[in-house]
Design a protein around this motif. Structure first.
Motif, PDB file in Angstrom:
ATOM      1  N   TYR A   1       0.830  -1.208   0.000  1.00  0.00           N
ATOM      2  CA  TYR A   1       0.000   0.000   0.000  1.00  0.00           C
ATOM      3  C   TYR A   1       0.863   1.256   0.000  1.00  0.00           C
ATOM      4  CZ  TYR A   1      -3.666   3.258   1.375  1.00  0.00           C
ATOM      5  OH  TYR A   1      -4.549   4.299   1.404  1.00  0.00           O
TER       6      TYR A   1
ATOM      7  N   ARG B   1      -6.991   0.183 -17.315  1.00  0.00           N
ATOM      8  CA  ARG B   1      -6.257   1.228 -18.029  1.00  0.00           C
ATOM      9  C   ARG B   1      -6.949   1.548 -19.358  1.00  0.00           C
ATOM     10  NH1 ARG B   1       0.216   1.628 -19.016  1.00  0.00           N
ATOM     11  NH2 ARG B   1       0.163   1.972 -16.777  1.00  0.00           N
TER      12      ARG B   1
ATOM     13  N   VAL C   1      -8.166   8.753  -2.751  1.00  0.00           N
ATOM     14  CA  VAL C   1      -7.527   8.069  -3.875  1.00  0.00           C
ATOM     15  C   VAL C   1      -8.602   7.712  -4.900  1.00  0.00           C
ATOM     16  CG1 VAL C   1      -5.579   7.190  -2.576  1.00  0.00           C
ATOM     17  CG2 VAL C   1      -7.666   5.832  -2.710  1.00  0.00           C
ATOM     18  N   GLU C   2      -8.135   7.446  -6.113  1.00  0.00           N
ATOM     19  CA  GLU C   2      -9.049   7.184  -7.222  1.00  0.00           C
ATOM     20  C   GLU C   2      -9.283   5.687  -7.375  1.00  0.00           C
ATOM     21  OE1 GLU C   2     -10.248   9.698  -9.263  1.00  0.00           O
ATOM     22  OE2 GLU C   2      -9.172  11.250  -8.148  1.00  0.00           O
TER      23      GLU C   2
ATOM     24  N   HIS D   1       0.689   6.641  -6.882  1.00  0.00           N
ATOM     25  CA  HIS D   1      -0.718   6.843  -7.240  1.00  0.00           C
ATOM     26  C   HIS D   1      -1.061   8.327  -7.199  1.00  0.00           C
ATOM     27  CE1 HIS D   1      -5.092   6.118  -7.304  1.00  0.00           C
ATOM     28  NE2 HIS D   1      -5.143   7.114  -6.433  1.00  0.00           N
TER      29      HIS D   1
ATOM     30  N   TYR E   1      -3.422  -5.453 -14.089  1.00  0.00           N
ATOM     31  CA  TYR E   1      -3.669  -6.789 -13.538  1.00  0.00           C
ATOM     32  C   TYR E   1      -3.477  -7.884 -14.595  1.00  0.00           C
ATOM     33  CZ  TYR E   1      -5.946  -3.569 -10.338  1.00  0.00           C
ATOM     34  OH  TYR E   1      -6.212  -2.506  -9.511  1.00  0.00           O
TER      35      TYR E   1
ATOM     36  N   VAL F   1      -1.889   5.118 -11.861  1.00  0.00           N
ATOM     37  CA  VAL F   1      -1.551   3.841 -11.232  1.00  0.00           C
ATOM     38  C   VAL F   1      -2.658   3.445 -10.260  1.00  0.00           C
ATOM     39  CG1 VAL F   1       0.123   2.696  -9.749  1.00  0.00           C
ATOM     40  CG2 VAL F   1       0.893   4.374 -11.423  1.00  0.00           C
ATOM     41  N   PRO F   2      -3.234   2.258 -10.421  1.00  0.00           N
ATOM     42  CA  PRO F   2      -4.293   1.836  -9.497  1.00  0.00           C
ATOM     43  C   PRO F   2      -3.748   1.683  -8.075  1.00  0.00           C
ATOM     44  CG  PRO F   2      -4.182   0.379 -11.430  1.00  0.00           C
ATOM     45  CD  PRO F   2      -2.964   1.258 -11.459  1.00  0.00           C
ATOM     46  N   MET F   3      -4.587   1.989  -7.115  1.00  0.00           N
ATOM     47  CA  MET F   3      -4.200   1.915  -5.707  1.00  0.00           C
ATOM     48  C   MET F   3      -4.239   0.464  -5.238  1.00  0.00           C
ATOM     49  SD  MET F   3      -3.183   3.986  -3.586  1.00  0.00           S
ATOM     50  CE  MET F   3      -2.527   3.416  -2.050  1.00  0.00           C
ATOM     51  N   TYR F   4      -3.336   0.147  -4.302  1.00  0.00           N
ATOM     52  CA  TYR F   4      -3.354  -1.197  -3.717  1.00  0.00           C
ATOM     53  C   TYR F   4      -4.619  -1.333  -2.855  1.00  0.00           C
ATOM     54  CZ  TYR F   4      -2.132  -5.172  -0.807  1.00  0.00           C
ATOM     55  OH  TYR F   4      -2.152  -6.374  -0.171  1.00  0.00           O
ATOM     56  N   ASN F   5      -5.199  -2.495  -2.882  1.00  0.00           N
ATOM     57  CA  ASN F   5      -6.439  -2.720  -2.140  1.00  0.00           C
ATOM     58  C   ASN F   5      -6.445  -4.157  -1.635  1.00  0.00           C
ATOM     59  OD1 ASN F   5      -9.134  -2.680  -1.254  1.00  0.00           O
ATOM     60  ND2 ASN F   5      -9.874  -3.330  -3.278  1.00  0.00           N
TER      61      ASN F   5
ATOM     62  N   TYR G   1      -9.537   3.122 -10.174  1.00  0.00           N
ATOM     63  CA  TYR G   1      -9.341   2.872 -11.600  1.00  0.00           C
ATOM     64  C   TYR G   1      -9.737   1.431 -11.893  1.00  0.00           C
ATOM     65  CZ  TYR G   1      -6.394   7.062 -11.457  1.00  0.00           C
ATOM     66  OH  TYR G   1      -5.914   8.329 -11.285  1.00  0.00           O
TER      67      TYR G   1
ATOM     68  N   TYR H   1       1.084   4.187  -2.783  1.00  0.00           N
ATOM     69  CA  TYR H   1       0.366   5.410  -2.450  1.00  0.00           C
ATOM     70  C   TYR H   1       1.000   6.649  -3.088  1.00  0.00           C
ATOM     71  CZ  TYR H   1      -1.779   9.100   0.281  1.00  0.00           C
ATOM     72  OH  TYR H   1      -2.445  10.227   0.644  1.00  0.00           O
TER      73      TYR H   1
ATOM     74  N   TYR I   1     -12.262   7.247  -2.803  1.00  0.00           N
ATOM     75  CA  TYR I   1     -12.505   6.881  -1.409  1.00  0.00           C
ATOM     76  C   TYR I   1     -11.396   7.425  -0.531  1.00  0.00           C
ATOM     77  CZ  TYR I   1      -9.275   2.918  -2.165  1.00  0.00           C
ATOM     78  OH  TYR I   1      -8.197   2.130  -2.459  1.00  0.00           O
TER      79      TYR I   1
ATOM     80  N   GLU J   1       4.571   0.635 -13.615  1.00  0.00           N
ATOM     81  CA  GLU J   1       3.602   1.587 -13.085  1.00  0.00           C
ATOM     82  C   GLU J   1       4.289   2.583 -12.159  1.00  0.00           C
ATOM     83  OE1 GLU J   1       0.484  -0.779 -11.419  1.00  0.00           O
ATOM     84  OE2 GLU J   1      -0.715  -0.557 -13.228  1.00  0.00           O
ATOM     85  N   GLY J   2       4.052   3.849 -12.415  1.00  0.00           N
ATOM     86  CA  GLY J   2       4.600   4.905 -11.572  1.00  0.00           C
ATOM     87  C   GLY J   2       5.987   5.370 -11.969  1.00  0.00           C
TER      88      GLY J   2
END
Lengths: 294, 785
Positions: free
Chosen positions: A248, B705, B699-700, A255, B628, A269-273, B702, A252, B675, B571-572
């Protein structure tokens, strides 16, 4: 109408100028999106030094909505287990669900939240053993590529054998101040530190790393801090963190940096969940601190 | 096996023996004697013919002693030559440029033109056609012209990036006089590096690649620089709003050779420097310029030997200076190419044409900062460099074996030097001095290619171009080898119609690491290595084309392309993210797939010319660690893409032109929700949540992509040219309008916080679009004498 070349050019320049006065360059647009289906958001950080398990339950908001207290999920029905035993007597403190309990390394916490109008969400986490931090000491001055000066701090630690370990290093300063007849000691965490070691990655509270480079062994690592005050006492802290915490925290920052596209940044970049059926984070850590020897 | 070899030799000898007289030579412009590549030479009334090669040379056997040859090229009058041959004959055929307002098209020549074109997915644009494009900011741009063709897409608003059949901007083999150029953009991509005055023509190939080409997956853009006028000295140029150009050319040694020198330069810095100084009381000065220099000289050592030397140098430079009482600092950036080639064309016989060339090409990007503190005598210096250099030699042979076979073979050896991102830092003060270099290591790589290609006329209806490209690439102690088969089969299906089928496998040993995918100078050229393998592709194309009227051709092509071992930043990550080895910051072994239908209606002759291109396509990418592991639309995946170019000659003095482009909006990633997250140690799980909301970052969400689309892109450009003969030569006023109907095309989208204008209360977020260019009128004054 007899329009000369000069007139034509003048008109065209006027159009360009007028277009600059309108919302040509920046304007609101509408993009068709699927209707937002809210989900539960669970955020819980299990801290070995705390006397309770705390959980914040909110819900997701649509992309154009507000995330505020209105999203606090008052109707949620959480069930929390510690090592398989359900915790009871939750207190609802300032929108948090607080479960007083004795937290020890190795404890496992499971969370299941049902809700009247949202899908259920669940997650679990185990508290890692504390890091074996041997010593920490000042190690001179360093300069970064912009020429800024930093105090270098070295710390040594031993990795716990037989498991994959995840860590976060941070600094803490201690200031002693007197007021009339009393003496106060302030302690505060410093998250903004750097390291020349590339696998110590920025997190919002320090630098996170894994034991991949020193598996089951001993290691000496270096961090940099740019505002070392000679009158304060400093401590190095190492949190032994759950994998969810590590993943996470390293996500963060990137992201947040990549949320707004421009020419030079990368893709979002999708957030870790780690919440099934919802969003958020259930993570755990134990902290160890060592005074820096000068 | 022995018998097989014997049969092959007998067959070759038989092919050779039964040929009659041979006609060979060069096709050139009658007025300038510039060699024309891609000109068609056919025996009138038959389907026997050939096309001139890149150097204007052709050779073909004739089965009869007395024939009429029809020689044609776009923008020139078709020339008919009746010959009675008593021996092999070599000659130069000079084509007169088209001057009539209504072109004369001879019915009989049309079928043969189509019959000799075995190439699929290819188009030639001669300079005369190029000069008819509407000018943008006073400059006619070659790449903008190519973007109007089906299967070729532009990237982001205003930029000259080229995306061919789902490929990236790095997958185009852009050759300037046969030598690769690694970056072709100026001013961040608003202009390309091609000065229109020095270009002789361009050939674009999107699929069915002949075996002689290799090294890129998606296209070959072969740009030929003018040799120079061999008949007379000529000077041309233009003065526009942001740039000026001047080209002079003429004969050398009584027409045995020629020279051409062209220079283009912007003068943006002449405005920005004084304005920035005046606005900041002299503390800040900012200047930016770009330039292109082209030079070329050719010389005929004899009828069988031609030498030529070609040089290109172009740079973008920006310098910002900041001075105050305490310190002086300077920031600079620079990127550009240098290219040089020396070439020797030698005719061993009238049926064996050879070319030896030595090449050097370099691309570099540099950004630097230096500062001196006058108070404490300290200083800092930082510089980031990246780039690539190639040194190579190429030897090619074209063997006009028989009436039915033309063999091409060649070999290329290239030494690559990569600098994939080096940081240098120096600092000095009274106490300490440091000097550090860090980042990725320089890498060298060697590449050896060999190809064999046969253009085989199987029968009147069937023609085959088949061959293979063999490539050895050595890097980091490892050698990658690949055999890339290529084949294109053409079948005449009617008097004016043909059906084509092609397959091409390609390998690319260099990658472009791009943060945004739009083709910026910050993008990093990196080699394939042990960890990051060469990219490969397989493409199949099926095409049908038909001449539906005089000078009007309609074609439809369907293609499917598969790409492997693609790379992308993890990513990033982006080019700014640290000094680590680039190999640690990328996802490799990505896959790409593209398929599409392209329809092209092209009117080549007459007072009214132009084309309409339509593309229906779908392009995906897939990386194990991105999205993913699921496939996602490529950023420039465009379901519908339309490009229209219309030119009309009102009279000998006035030409008008217009273009219109339409494209489905680019694929983008948008948050579908938000959220509250654990941010800087929060959300304050220790109480007082509502009041500490400031710390509780959002945070968003997504859900994949590139799942959304920006608004469609469409734009019209308009140009008008007023030409007038003067005593001293010819002048042209070129007036152009970019984005003629002022469409606000999306550049990017972002979510913006919104507040009530009156109460200033937060109202949530709104999606905002940023657009770049409104209608931009511009003009230039062109001259020629």
């Amino acid at each position: 109408m007899n329009l000369s070349f000069k007139d034509l050019l003048s008109w065209l320049m006027a159009v360009v100028l007028l277009s600059a006065c309108t919302d040509f360059f920046e304007k609101e647009v509408y993009v068709e999106m699927p209707p937002h289906e809210p989900k539960l958001v669970l955020n819980g950080l299990v801290d070995e030094s705390d006397s309770a398990f705390r959980l914040l339950i909110t819900r997701t908001s649509p992309p154009n909505g507000q995330t505020n207290t209105a999203l606090y999920e008052a109707g949620a029905q959480p069930a929390v287990k510690q090592n398989g035993m359900e915790l009871v007597g939750a207190l609802n403190e300032q929108y948090h669900w607080v479960y007083p309990c004795d937290i020890k390394p190795g404890d496992t916490f499971e969370v299941l939240v049902n809700d009247d109008d949202l899908p259920s969400a669940s997650s679990s986490v185990s508290l890692p053993n504390p890091a074996n931090l041997l010593k920490a000491e000042l190690d001179g001055i360093r300069y970064d590529i912009d020429g800024y000066e930093y105090s270098a701090i070295k710390f040594e630690m031993v990795d716990e054998k037989g498991v994959d370990n995840f860590y976060e290093v941070f600094l803490m300063y201690e200031e002693t101040a007197g007021y009339e007849d009393s003496v106060y000691v302030y302690r505060s965490e410093i998250g903004w530190i750097q390291s020349p070691i590339p696998w110590l990655e920025e997190s919002s509270r320090g630098l996170v790393f894994t034991d991949a480079a020193f598996k089951d062994g001993e290691v000496s690592l270096e961090i940099w801090y740019d505002y070392y005050h000679p009158d304060f006492k400093y401590y190095v802290g190492v949190r032994s963190v759950s994998e969810s915490y590590y993943e996470y925290m390293r996500k963060y920052e990137i992201h947040q940096w990549n949320q707004y596209p421009d020419l030079f940044s990368g893709e979002p970049v999708p957030m870790y969940n780690n919440i099934s059926g919802g969003y958020g984070l259930l993570a755990a850590f134990t902290s160890t601190v060592k005074k820096i020897e000068e | 096996m022995k018998n097989l070899w014997l049969l092959a030799v007998l067959w070759l000898l038989a092919s050779h023996a039964f040929g009659q007289y041979r006609i060979s030579g060069y096709v050139e412009d009658e007025s300038s004697r510039e060699k024309l590549f891609g000109a068609t030479v056919v025996v009138a009334g038959t389907t026997t013919g050939t096309t001139s090669n890149f150097y204007g040379y052709f050779s073909m056997p004739l089965s009869r002693d007395s024939v009429t040859l029809a020689v044609s090229f776009v923008g020139y009058q078709t020339k008919y030559l009746t010959l009675s041959l008593t021996q092999d004959t070599s000659m130069t055929i000079a084509l007169p440029p088209m001057v009539e307002l209504e072109a004369v098209v001879v019915e009989g020549a049309r079928e043969e033109v189509m019959a000799v074109q075995p190439q699929v997915s290819s188009i030639n644009i001669p300079s005369k056609q190029l000069m008819q494009l509407p000018a943008i900011a006073g400059e006619i741009d070659l790449l903008r012209g190519l973007q109007l063709l089906p299967g070729v897409q532009s990237g982001t608003e205003g930029l000259t990036g080229i995306y061919v059949r789902g490929g990236g901007p790095d997958q185009n083999l852009i050759l300037l006089d046969g030598v690769p150029l690694y970056s072709v953009s100026h001013l961040g991509g608003l202009f390309s590096v091609f000065n229109p005055d020095v270009i002789s023509g361009v050939n674009l190939i999107k699929g069915g690649f002949p075996a002689r080409y290799g090294g890129r997956l998606s296209s070959v853009i072969n740009v030929k620089v003018k040799d120079g006028n061999r008949a007379k000295r000529q000077t041309s140029g233009a003065i526009g709003l942001v740039s000026a150009r001047l080209t002079t050319e003429g004969p050398l040694a009584q027409g045995k050779g020629s020279y051409m020198v062209g220079l283009r330069r912007t003068y943006i810095d002449l405005f920005t420097r004084p304005i920035s100084r005046a606005a900041t009381d002299g503390e800040v000065s900012f200047g930016y310029l770009f330039y292109d220099f082209n030079g070329k000289a050719t010389y005929d050592l004899g009828p069988k030997d031609k030498l030529s030397v070609s040089v290109y140098s172009g740079d973008d430079k920006g310098v910002g200076k900041f001075d105050d009482d305490e310190s002086n600092s300077k920031t600079r950036f620079q990127w550009g190419n240098f290219l040089a080639t020396a070439r020797w064309n030698h005719l061993i016989s009238d049926r064996l044409f050879t070319n030896l060339s030595l090449n050097y090409t370099r691309y570099r990007f540099l950004v630097g900062f230096e500062q001196e503190d006058t108070q404490d005598n300290s200083s800092q210096f930082y510089e980031y460099r990246s780039g690539i250099q190639d040194v190579g030699a190429r030897y090619e042979m074209e063997y006009y074996l028989s009436k039915k076979h033309q063999l091409l073979t060649g070999m290329q050896l290239t030494q690559h030097y990569f600098t994939p991102g080096v940081n240098a830092f120096k600092s000095e003060d009274q106490n300490e001095k440091s000097d550090t270099t860090f980042g990725s290591f320089n890498i060298t790589a060697q590449e050896l290619s060999w190809y064999l290609e046969d253009q085989w006329e199987i029968s009147r209806r069937f023609k085959l171009n088949a061959g293979a490209h063999l490539n050895f690439y050595h890097v980091d102690g490892k050698t990658f080898s690949s055999l890339q088969p290529r084949a294109t089969l053409r079948m005449l299906t009617g008097k004016y119609a043909s059906f084509k089928l092609s397959y091409a496998a390609m390998q690319q040993n260099v990658h472009l690491l791009s943060s945004s995918g739009v083709g910026l100078p910050t993008d990093l050229w990196v080699p394939a290595t042990r960890k990051v393998r060469p990219q490969i592709s397989h493409q199949v194309t099926v095409a049908y084309s038909q001449q539906i009227a005089k000078g009007v051709e309609l074609s439809a092509e369907v293609y499917a392309k598969r790409m492997n071992h693609l790379i992308a930043y993890s990513e990033g990550e982006n080019w700014l993210s640290g000094g680590d080895d680039w190999q640690e910051r990328v996802e490799s072994d990505g896959e790409g797939a593209s398929k599409g239908l392209e329809v092209f209606l092209h009117k080549k002759e007459g007072r009214f010319t132009g084309w309409v291109g339509y593309t229906l396509s779908k392009t995906d990418r897939q990386f194990e660690e991105i999205n993913y592991g699921e496939p996602f639309p490529y950023r420039f995946d465009r379901r519908h893409d339309i490009g229209i170019l219309l030119t009309y000659r009102i009279n000998e003095r006035i030409d008008i032109s217009a273009t219109w482009v339409y494209g489905t909006g680019n694929a983008i990633t948008l948050g579908e929700g938000r959220y509250l997250a654990v941010g800087y140690g929060y959300p304050s799980l220790y109480g007082d949540f509502p009041n500490d909301r400031y710390y509780n970052d959002e945070v968003e969400i997504y859900n994949g992509r590139n799942g959304f689309r920006m608004k469609p892109y469409h734009r019209a450009d308009f140009g008008i040219r007023f030409t007038k003969a003067k005593k001293w030569g010819e002048r042209t006023w070129n007036l152009g309008f970019y984005n003629a109907y002022n469409r606000a095309n999306p550049f990017y989208y972002y979510w913006a916080d919104s507040y009530n204008n009156t109460t200033h209360e937060y109202e949530g977020r709104k999606l905002k679009q940023i657009a770049l260019f409104p209608i931009i009128p511009a003009f230039s004054y062109e001259f020629k004498f």
